[in-house]
Design an enzyme around this catalytic site. Structure first.
Site, PDB file in Angstrom:
ATOM      1  N   TYR A   8      -4.927   2.485 -10.588  1.00 33.18           N
ATOM      2  CA  TYR A   8      -5.281   1.489  -9.523  1.00 33.18           C
ATOM      3  C   TYR A   8      -5.525  -0.002  -9.975  1.00 33.18           C
ATOM      4  CZ  TYR A   8      -7.238  -0.379  -4.962  1.00 33.18           C
ATOM      5  OH  TYR A   8      -7.384  -0.845  -3.744  1.00 33.18           O
ATOM      6  N   VAL A  42       7.256   3.063   0.450  1.00 33.02           N
ATOM      7  CA  VAL A  42       7.537   1.873  -0.002  1.00 33.02           C
ATOM      8  C   VAL A  42       7.956   1.844  -1.443  1.00 33.02           C
ATOM      9  CG1 VAL A  42       6.261   0.298   1.509  1.00 33.02           C
ATOM     10  CG2 VAL A  42       5.275   1.094  -0.741  1.00 33.02           C
ATOM     11  N   ASN A  92       0.611  -4.727   1.928  1.00 35.65           N
ATOM     12  CA  ASN A  92      -0.605  -4.013   1.984  1.00 35.65           C
ATOM     13  C   ASN A  92      -0.852  -2.616   1.460  1.00 35.65           C
ATOM     14  OD1 ASN A  92      -3.401  -3.834   3.353  1.00 35.65           O
ATOM     15  ND2 ASN A  92      -2.150  -2.306   4.381  1.00 35.65           N
ATOM     16  N   THR A 102       3.991   5.405   6.220  1.00 32.88           N
ATOM     17  CA  THR A 102       4.629   6.600   5.722  1.00 32.88           C
ATOM     18  C   THR A 102       5.554   7.185   6.478  1.00 32.88           C
ATOM     19  OG1 THR A 102       2.936   8.086   5.704  1.00 32.88           O
ATOM     20  CG2 THR A 102       2.871   6.865   3.595  1.00 32.88           C
ATOM     21  N   GLY A 116      -0.152  -7.148  25.077  1.00 29.00           N
ATOM     22  CA  GLY A 116       0.842  -8.107  25.406  1.00 29.00           C
ATOM     23  C   GLY A 116       1.516  -8.630  24.527  1.00 29.00           C
ATOM     24  N   ALA A 124       0.359  -0.515   7.861  1.00 23.03           N
ATOM     25  CA  ALA A 124       0.102  -0.819   8.975  1.00 23.03           C
ATOM     26  C   ALA A 124      -0.636   0.251  10.054  1.00 23.03           C
ATOM     27  CB  ALA A 124       0.966  -1.736   9.716  1.00 23.03           C
ATOM     28  N   SER A 125      -0.797   1.196   9.489  1.00 25.37           N
ATOM     29  CA  SER A 125      -1.148   2.350  10.694  1.00 25.37           C
ATOM     30  C   SER A 125      -2.642   2.421  10.719  1.00 25.37           C
ATOM     31  CB  SER A 125      -0.826   3.692  10.084  1.00 25.37           C
ATOM     32  OG  SER A 125      -1.232   3.937   8.618  1.00 25.37           O
ATOM     33  N   ARG A 126      -3.335   2.090   9.384  1.00 26.17           N
ATOM     34  CA  ARG A 126      -4.926   1.937   9.769  1.00 26.17           C
ATOM     35  C   ARG A 126      -5.419   0.890   8.715  1.00 26.17           C
ATOM     36  NH1 ARG A 126      -5.524   6.090   5.254  1.00 26.17           N
ATOM     37  NH2 ARG A 126      -3.548   6.910   4.783  1.00 26.17           N
ATOM     38  N   LYS A 163      -3.063  -3.203  -9.403  1.00 29.85           N
ATOM     39  CA  LYS A 163      -3.482  -4.272  -8.555  1.00 29.85           C
ATOM     40  C   LYS A 163      -3.425  -5.673  -9.627  1.00 29.85           C
ATOM     41  CE  LYS A 163      -4.236  -2.290  -4.668  1.00 29.85           C
ATOM     42  NZ  LYS A 163      -3.354  -2.740  -3.522  1.00 29.85           N
TER      43      LYS A 163
END
Ligand code: NAP
Length: 246
Positions: free
Chosen positions: A154, A63, A89, A37, A53, A13-15, A158
């Site tokens: 990869y 992970v 993700n 991470t 908010g 979720a960082s980027r 997937k």
């Protein structure tokens, strides 16, 4: 406010895509656990949510580390309550032609992209089963469906996610839990930043939508599959690629 009061975990979720997914859930009232991470990597997304908010907390986690996943997910449930939505993700690439690929590049990509989703799903399934509801959305890729030269590790990870998705859907369906996948096309993030301008121009020319994707395009599809009214959709893979592979 479709997700008011729902605890949502977004890994990676960082980027990029994960950040956009976290922001979209928070804007709809969710309590969002933002995993990256390192805890400091997730802080920027949390700050953006809180400034708007919303409610969110940052967590640091590899992970692919079984013990760390169990520990951090227990902490998330303690902080924010039973997980209602899990978005797998987090992902990485180690691209090269198979002839040159090192075994450790194969192992690392499979460990993070595929084993990571197995571990996090295992960590939330008990709570979801008890609640008799839950949504799991796995971020796969069009190359998991169609293959890609230079990406055997990869694309295999997937494609594996699609098998995991369908099997989890079958195992947990009777408990009100759905599990679906999204296969993004080429989305403008750090991951695709280094693709050549030539390659990007071809991808744009080949897609009926006539553009590359934005992280928000994927977030909208994730929220659709995670919504309470999507309970009859499970085990599916939604290709969100501007029609690139039609
Ligand atoms: P990105 O910008 O490179 O971001 C990757 C995210 O995954 C970061 O938040 C990173 O955290 C996290 N991550 C990496 N390894 C991790 C690990 N071991 N444990 C926990 N978190 C980890 O990637 P993106 O383009 O947004 O892609 C997001 C997902 O969509 C990936 O699964 C990717 O395979 C998939 N996807 C992307 C595209 C595309 O065109 N961009 C296309 C198809 C599929 P840190 O910041 O802490 O490193």
């Amino acid at each position: 406010m479709r997700f008011s009061g729902t605890t949502v975990v977004v890994t990676g979720a960082s980027r990029g895509i994960g950040r956009s997914i976290a922001l979209a859930f928070a804007a709809e009232g969710a309590k969002v656990a933002c995993v990256a991470t390192k805890v400091e990597n997730a802080q920027g997304t949390v700050d953006a949510i809180v400034a708007a908010g919303g409610e969110a907390k940052p967590y640091g986690l590899d992970v692919s580390d079984s013990a760390a996943v169990a520990e951090v997910f227990a902490q998330i449930e303690g902080d924010l309550g039973t997980v209602g939505v899990l978005v797998n993700n987090a992902g990485l690439t180690r691209d090269t032609l198979m002839m040159r690929m090192k075994d450790e590049d194969w192992d690392r990509v499979i460990d993070v992209n595929l084993k990571g989703a197995y571990l996090t799903t295992k960590a939330v399934m008990k709570g979801m089963m008890k609640a008799r509801t839950g949504r799991i959305v796995n971020i796969s890729s069009v190359v998991g469906v169609h293959g890609s030269a230079g990406q055997v590790n990869y694309s295999a990870s997937k494609a594996g996610l699609l098998g995991l998705t369908k099997s989890v859907a079958k195992e947990l369906g009777s408990r009100g839990i759905t599990c679906n996948a999204i296969a993004p096309g080429f989305i403008e993030t750090d991951m695709t930043h280094d693709l050549s301008e030539d390659f990007k121009a071809r991808a744009i020319a080949d897609a009926p939508a006539g553009r590359l994707g934005k992280p928000e395009d994927i977030a909208a599809a994730v929220l659709f599959l995670a919504a309470p009214e999507s309970g009859f959709i499970t085990g599916q893979c939604l290709e969100v690629d501007g029609g690139l592979f039609l």
